[in-house]
Design an enzyme around this catalytic site. Structure first.
Site, PDB file in Angstrom:
ATOM      1  CG  HIS A   5      -5.774  -0.460  -1.152  1.00  0.00           C
ATOM      2  ND1 HIS A   5      -4.932   0.124  -2.058  1.00  0.00           N
ATOM      3  CD2 HIS A   5      -5.145  -0.413   0.046  1.00  0.00           C
ATOM      4  CE1 HIS A   5      -3.817   0.505  -1.432  1.00  0.00           C
ATOM      5  NE2 HIS A   5      -3.936   0.199  -0.159  1.00  0.00           N
TER       6      HIS A   5
ATOM      7  CB  SER B 128      -0.961  -0.038   1.204  1.00  0.00           C
ATOM      8  OG  SER B 128      -1.887   1.012   1.151  1.00  0.00           O
TER       9      SER B 128
END
Length: 317
Positions: A204, A92
């Site tokens: 996400h 991430s």
């Protein structure tokens, strides 16, 4: 036989008050990174890293720049010891220090981009909370079920999404507060454990589309070079081919799943097929989450990962 290092950079949730203070005290190059970041963005990073409480650090506008700074500071200390990455991947947010490690973004650009990314994402998260009676959105780790089952649970709940494919035993769901609560209940009923993560938003997944649109505008004039070492993409789960691809993925990143298990497998294949070098896998950043995930893989035993976030750990390499 040469020693090669694969760097795994952690993402949001890895932050902790007081992180890497001993590294900065032991390595002037690490302290210089912290001071340089402070000058670039007009924020006292030493104060943020070492004097903030957990709630302050959990905000996206704080955690993203704090974790990135910590990772870059550790990288500087490792470089002093002659240790540099031969491959890099980040979870991430961790993709951004990985972009710097791979020569895709300059130091200045990665700091400015991460700072803007954190501000944009925090703003959108607050808007989502406001639309849900002040209940903050977020993410929850579902432990003990295969990814396919967790994906099925999320698909049946509005505003819940399977977001991070961490391992065969752990998948993270993103969503609104109410959606996460329902998903956690369903997962527990199926025999899993659920842990709400220390992050400020539903990353996400499609709920972050506005953030992705705003971030795309910020990246219009930022140059992304081709990677100089193997670099891996959360969006595709594969090795990144070009700076153009990396830039596109950096935007898609906000709304698409993290395919971490796929990336781990590709990195492991590179390590396993390299008979001419000895490889070590390290996690240069706060926490040890990625080391734990790597350990759960079939190749984690033959090529174990080590967290590197203290002066002692750096000096032991």
């Amino acid at each position: 036989m040469a020693k090669q290092y694969a760097f795994l950079f952690p993402g949001q949730g890895a932050q902790a008050p007081g992180m890497i203070k001993d590294v900065a005290e032991s390595f002037p190059s690490a302290r210089n990174v912290i001071d340089t970041v402070s000058s670039l963005i007009g924020l006292d990073m030493a104060q943020l890293l070492w004097e903030s409480d957990a709630a302050t650090l959990s905000r996206s506008d704080n955690s993203q720049i704090a974790i990135t700074t910590a990772s870059l500071a550790i990288m500087a200390a490792l470089k002093d010891k002659g240790i540099e990455p031969a491959a890099a991947m980040g979870f991430s947010l961790g993709e951004f220090p990985a972009l710097y490690a791979a020569g895709v973004l300059s130091f200045e650009d990665v700091i400015r981009v991460v700072r803007k990314r954190g501000l944009i994402m925090q703003e959108v998260c607050e808007e989502i909370a406001s639309a849900n009676e002040g209940h903050a959105p977020g993410m929850s780790a579902i432990i003990g079920l295969p990814p396919e089952k967790v994906t099925e649970i999320a698909a049946n709940i509005p505003d819940a999404y399977a977001a991070n494919m961490n391992s065969q035993k752990q998948t993270v769901i993103s969503g609104t507060f109410d959606a996460l609560t329902k998903a956690e209940e369903a997962a527990k009923a199926a025999g899993a454990r659920a842990i709400r993560l220390k992050v400020a938003g539903p990353f996400h997944c499609p709920l972050m589309q506005k953030a992705a649109d705003n971030f795309a505008k910020e990246l219009e004039n930022v140059s992304f070079a081709d990677p100089k070492i193997p670099l891996f993409s959360n969006v595709t789960g594969k090795q990144a081919a070009s700076g153009k691809d990396v830039k596109e993925s950096a935007i898609l990143h906000l709304t698409h799943r993290v395919r971490w298990t796929d990336e781990e497998a590709v990195l492991a294949q590179i390590i396993g097929s390299d008979n001419g070098n000895e490889w070590s896998v390290i996690e240069p950043g706060p926490g040890k989450v990625l080391t734990g995930l790597w350990k759960q893989t079939s190749f984690g035993e033959s090529h174990p990962s080590v967290p590197v976030n203290t002066a002692e750990a750096i000096n032991s390499l």
